[in-house]
Design an enzyme around this catalytic site. Structure first.
Site, short mmCIF file in Angstrom:
data_model
loop_
_atom_site.label_atom_id
_atom_site.label_comp_id
_atom_site.label_asym_id
_atom_site.label_seq_id
_atom_site.Cartn_x
_atom_site.Cartn_y
_atom_site.Cartn_z
N LYS B 94 0.73 -1.16 0.06
CA LYS B 94 0.14 -0.03 0.00
C LYS B 94 0.81 1.41 0.12
O LYS B 94 1.99 1.21 0.62
CB LYS B 94 -0.80 -0.24 1.29
CG LYS B 94 -1.96 0.85 1.21
CD LYS B 94 -2.95 1.01 2.53
CE LYS B 94 -4.06 2.08 2.79
NZ LYS B 94 -4.78 2.03 3.82
N SER B 169 -9.97 2.72 2.74
CA SER B 169 -9.05 3.32 1.69
C SER B 169 -8.02 2.45 1.15
O SER B 169 -7.45 2.44 -0.02
CB SER B 169 -8.03 4.33 2.77
OG SER B 169 -7.13 3.43 3.45
N SER B 193 -10.12 0.14 6.91
CA SER B 193 -9.46 0.57 5.59
C SER B 193 -8.56 -0.84 5.04
O SER B 193 -8.34 -0.95 3.99
CB SER B 193 -8.46 1.58 5.66
OG SER B 193 -8.77 2.98 5.77
#
Lengths: 98, 520
Positions: B94, B169, B193
Site C-alpha cells: 500500500k 482506503s 481500511s
C-alpha cells in the site's frame, strides 16, 4: 450546537494554512454543518463521571540508550527537498517586511 | 511448466511450497504477476492519473527491481541457502508505506514524485523475509475514505464489477488480490481500511491488535487508531503475512512488547469446538435504521449457523455505546489528522507551490498555496473539521466528549469479551456501491465504517473474510470477527473454521466465481 458559518470556516482554513476558494468555503460550510450535526450526538452519551481515553493502550515513555548510530546523509535528507542550497533546505522568507 | 493463469491463481502458501520444492522459480512467479498486471491493470498518464479501462490497483509497478529481487532469491536457493518461508513470493505494498527507492505518494498530489530515503519497518520486514515487492497500490488520499475515489490519481475498480468501488482506503491492495495481480498485499486500518475493502472484494484482511505491527515509516493519519496489517485471498495466507509484518520495533514508541500469539498455527487448526461466539446486537441492523442490506444480513446469519455446525456456541451480546462510535471516530480522527498533516508544509519534501500574483511570498503564504493545490477535497474537509474540534471553546464539547465515548466503547468490549471468546458482525452494511454514488455525500460515505470503527477506538484485532454473495446484486459480503487485545490467534482459528465450512458448501473458493476481467 449553532451552525458553522462561512466566516468561521475561513478562519479555520487560515489556522490550518490552506487557501480555500470562495466556492470551497461555501461548499465546506454546508457539509461541515451536516457532519457536525451528526457527530454532535457524542455530547449526550457520556456523563461527567466517565474519564476520557486518548489511546487504546496505556502509554509509557520510551527511551533508548544514547549511543551513536548511522542516520541519513545530508544528500539523502535533502533528496526530496523542493529547493536546496549549500547542504540546507532553501525556504521562502519567514518574516513579514516591516 | 505451469501457465501464467495457473501460477497467479495459486495461494501464497502453495507458491511458497512450489518454490521450496524447486517446481517453480521466483522469477517465473514474479513475471506471471507482472504479465497479469500489464494485461488487466490499465494505464496512467504522465501525471500518474488513471486513464482508460482497467482495474487501476497499482500506482507504481516496479517490474525491473522485482525481477532482480526474484532472481537473487532463486540464486540463493540454488546455492543451498536457508530461506524464510515466503522467500520469493510476490507482494503488493500500500502506498502509505515508505519504500526506499520506490515512489511513495499516499494517494496525494502533495507527495507526487517523492522517493523516500528509508524503508518503513514493515517494508524492511518484507525485504528481510526475501519477499518480492511488485509495486505500490492505490488508496484514498492519506487513507481518508471508504472507496479509493479520494485518490489524487483516480479510483480503482472493483474486480467483481469495475464500475463499483473496491472499498477504501486500501482499495488498491484488495483489488490487486481479487484481480490475481498479487497473492499478498499490505494494508493499514484506521477505521476499517483493511477490513471493508476485503469485504467488498471477497478477500481476507486483518487489522491486528494496536501496536502489533510497527507504525514506523507509515504516513500517519490518526496515530492512536492506525494499524498496519495483512491482506490476502485465504485465511492461512493472511496468517503467513501477519507473521512476517508483526513484531516489536524500538522505532515505534507504541510497539507491543508482549509475546505474540501463533497466528499461523491457529489458521492451520481452525478448531472452534466449544468456542463462545458473540453476535453484536447493535451491528446487526436491528432497529438503528442505518440501511443494512438484506443480502448482507442473510449471508451473515448463514455463516453464524455454519460456525454452530462446526461446534461453536452462539450468544447475543449488547454493546450499546457502539451506536456513538461513528460520531466519536469522526471527531478523534480529524483532530489527530489535522495535527499529523501539518508536516506537509512545502519546506523539506513534497510539492511546493508559490501563490499567484504575490511578489516575494512568505513561507506561510507558500504553505497555504501548496496545501490548497496539493490536498484533495476530503483531506481539506477533515483538516478543517479537526481544527474546529480542537479549537478553544469547542474542545471539551467535541474532542473531550469523543474521548469519553472511547472509554465507554472499551468498557462495552470488556463486558462482551466476558461473555464471548470472539465477537461477530457483518463487516460493512452494504456490498460494493457504484463509483461516484456517495462522493458528494460525505456523511453517507462515513456510515460505511459503522461496524469496523469500534475495533480501532479500542485497539482490538479484527478480521474480515468472505461470507458469500448477496442475493440482490451477486456481490461479495464480508463477515467481521473481533477478538480481545493480543488474542489475534482467535481471529484465525474462527476464520479458518468458517472458510473451510463455507468452501465445502460452495464447493470452491468464492473468488472462483469472479467474472473474467477484460484485457485493459
Amino acid at each position: 450546537m449553532s451552525a458553522i458559518s462561512r466566516e468561521e470556516v475561513a478562519h479555520l482554513a487560515s489556522l490550518a494554512r490552506i487557501d480555500l476558494s470562495p466556492a470551497e468555503l461555501d461548499k465546506l460550510a454546508g457539509q461541515l454543518e451536516v457532519i457536525l450535526g451528526a457527530v454532535a450526538t457524542v455530547r449526550q452519551v457520556a456523563g461527567d463521571d466517565v474519564p476520557a481515553t486518548s489511546h487504546p493502550m496505556p502509554l509509557v515513555n520510551v527511551t533508548r540508550p544514547d549511543s551513536p548510530c548511522p542516520g541519513l546523509t545530508a544528500a539523502q535528507a535533502l533528496s526530496g527537498a523542493p529547493e536546496a542550497e549549500d547542504q540546507r533546505f532553501r525556504v521562502p522568507r519567514i518574516l513579514e517586511e516591516d | 511448466m505451469a501457465t501464467t493463469s495457473e501460477l497467479i491463481r495459486l495461494t501464497a502458501a502453495q507458491m511458497a511450497d512450489a518454490l521450496a520444492r524447486g517446481e517453480v522459480s521466483s522469477v517465473a512467479l514474479t513475471r506471471a504477476h507482472l504479465d497479469r498486471i500489464a494485461a488487466v491493470d490499465g494505464s496512467r498518464d504522465a501525471d500518474g492519473v488513471a486513464t482508460g479501462p482497467g482495474v487501476h490497483a497499482f500506482l507504481h509497478v516496479s517490474g525491473e527491481q522485482a525481477l532482480a529481487d526474484a532472481a537473487a532469491v532463486d540464486a540463493a536457493r540454488a546455492a543451498g541457502e536457508q530461506l524464510p518461508p515466503l522467500a520469493g513470493v510476490p507482494i503488493a505494498v500500500k502506498d502509505v508505506m515508505a519504500t526506499q527507492g520506490l515512489p511513495t505518494t499516499c494517494g496525494s498530489r502533495i507527495l507526487r514524485g517523492w522517493v523516500p530515503p528509508y524503508d518503513a519497518t514493515v517494508v524492511a520486514n518484507l525485504r528481510a523475509a526475501r519477499m518480492v515487492i511488485l509495486g505500490k497500490t492505490n488508496m484514498d488520499e492519506f487513507a481518508m475514505g471508504s472507496s479509493t475515489e479520494h485518490s489524487a490519481y483516480g479510483p480503482t475498480g472493483n474486480p467483481w464489477d469495475l464500475t463499483r468501488i473496491p472499498g477504501g482506503s486500501g482499495g488498491g491492495s484488495a483489488a490487486a488480490l481479487a484481480a490475481f495481480e498479487a497473492p499478498l498485499a499490505t494494508g493499514t486500518d484506521t477505521g476499517g481500511s483493511i477490513r471493508q475493502p476485503a469485504a467488498v472484494t471477497g478477500t481476507v484482511g486483518v487489522k491486528p491488535t494496536y501496536g502489533a505491527v510497527s507504525r514506523y515509516g507509515l504516513v500517519a493519519l490518526a496515530s492512536s487508531l492506525d494499524q498496519a496489517g495483512p491482506c490476502a485471498r485465504t485465511v492461512l495466507d493472511t496468517a503467513l503475512l501477519h507473521e512476517v509484518m508483526a513484531g516489536y520495533d524500538p522505532l515505534d514508541s507504541t510497539s507491543l512488547t508482549e509475546t505474540r500469539p501463533d497466528v499461523v498455527a491457529a489458521a492451520r487448526s481452525g478448531d472452534v469446538a466449544g468456542l463462545r461466539i458473540g453476535v453484536i446486537r447493535e451491528l446487526h441492523g436491528s432497529g438503528d435504521g442505518r440501511g443494512w442490506q438484506a443480502g448482507v444480513l442473510a449471508r451473515f446469519d448463514e455463516a453464524v449457523e455454519a460456525l454452530v455446525d462446526a461446534g461453536a456456541k452462539v450468544v447475543e451480546v449488547s454493546c450499546p455505546s457502539f451506536t456513538a462510535a461513528l460520531g466519536a471516530y469522526y471527531l478523534i480522527l480529524p483532530s489527530e489528522a489535522s495535527s499529523n498533516l501539518a508536516k506537509f508544509d512545502a519546506m523539506r519534501y513534497g510539492l511546493r507551490v508559490y501563490p499567484e500574483g504575490v511578489a516575494d511570498p512568505t513561507a506561510e503564504q507558500v504553505m497555504a498555496a501548496t496545501r490548497a493545490a496539493g490536498f484533495g477535497d476530503e483531506v481539506k474537509r477533515r483538516i478543517i473539521l479537526g481544527t474546529y474540534a480542537l479549537s478553544s471553546g469547542y474542545y471539551d464539547a467535541y474532542y473531550g466528549s469523543a474521548q469519553k465515548v472511547r472509554t465507554l466503547i472499551q468498557r462495552d468490549f470488556a463486558a462482551a469479551f466476558g461473555e464471548a471468546d470472539v465477537l461477530l458482525s457483518p463487516t460493512s452494511p452494504t456490498t460494493a456501491f457504484p463509483l461516484g454514488e456517495k462522493l458528494d455525500d460525505p456523511l453517507s460515505m462515513y456510515l460505511q465504517d459503522v461496524a469496523t470503527i469500534p475495533a480501532n477506538l479500542a485497539g482490538v484485532p479484527g478480521m474480515s473474510l468472505p461470507a458469500g454473495l448477496a442475493d440482490e446484486d451477486g456481490l461479495p459480503v464480508g463477515l467481521q470477527i473481533l477478538a480481545p487485545p493480543n488474542a489475534d490467534d482467535r481471529l484465525y482459528r474462527v476464520g479458518a473454521a468458517l472458510e473451510a465450512a463455507l468452501e465445502r458448501r460452495w464447493a470452491a473458493p468464492l473468488l472462483d466465481r469472479i467474472p473474467a476481467l477484460p484485457e485493459a
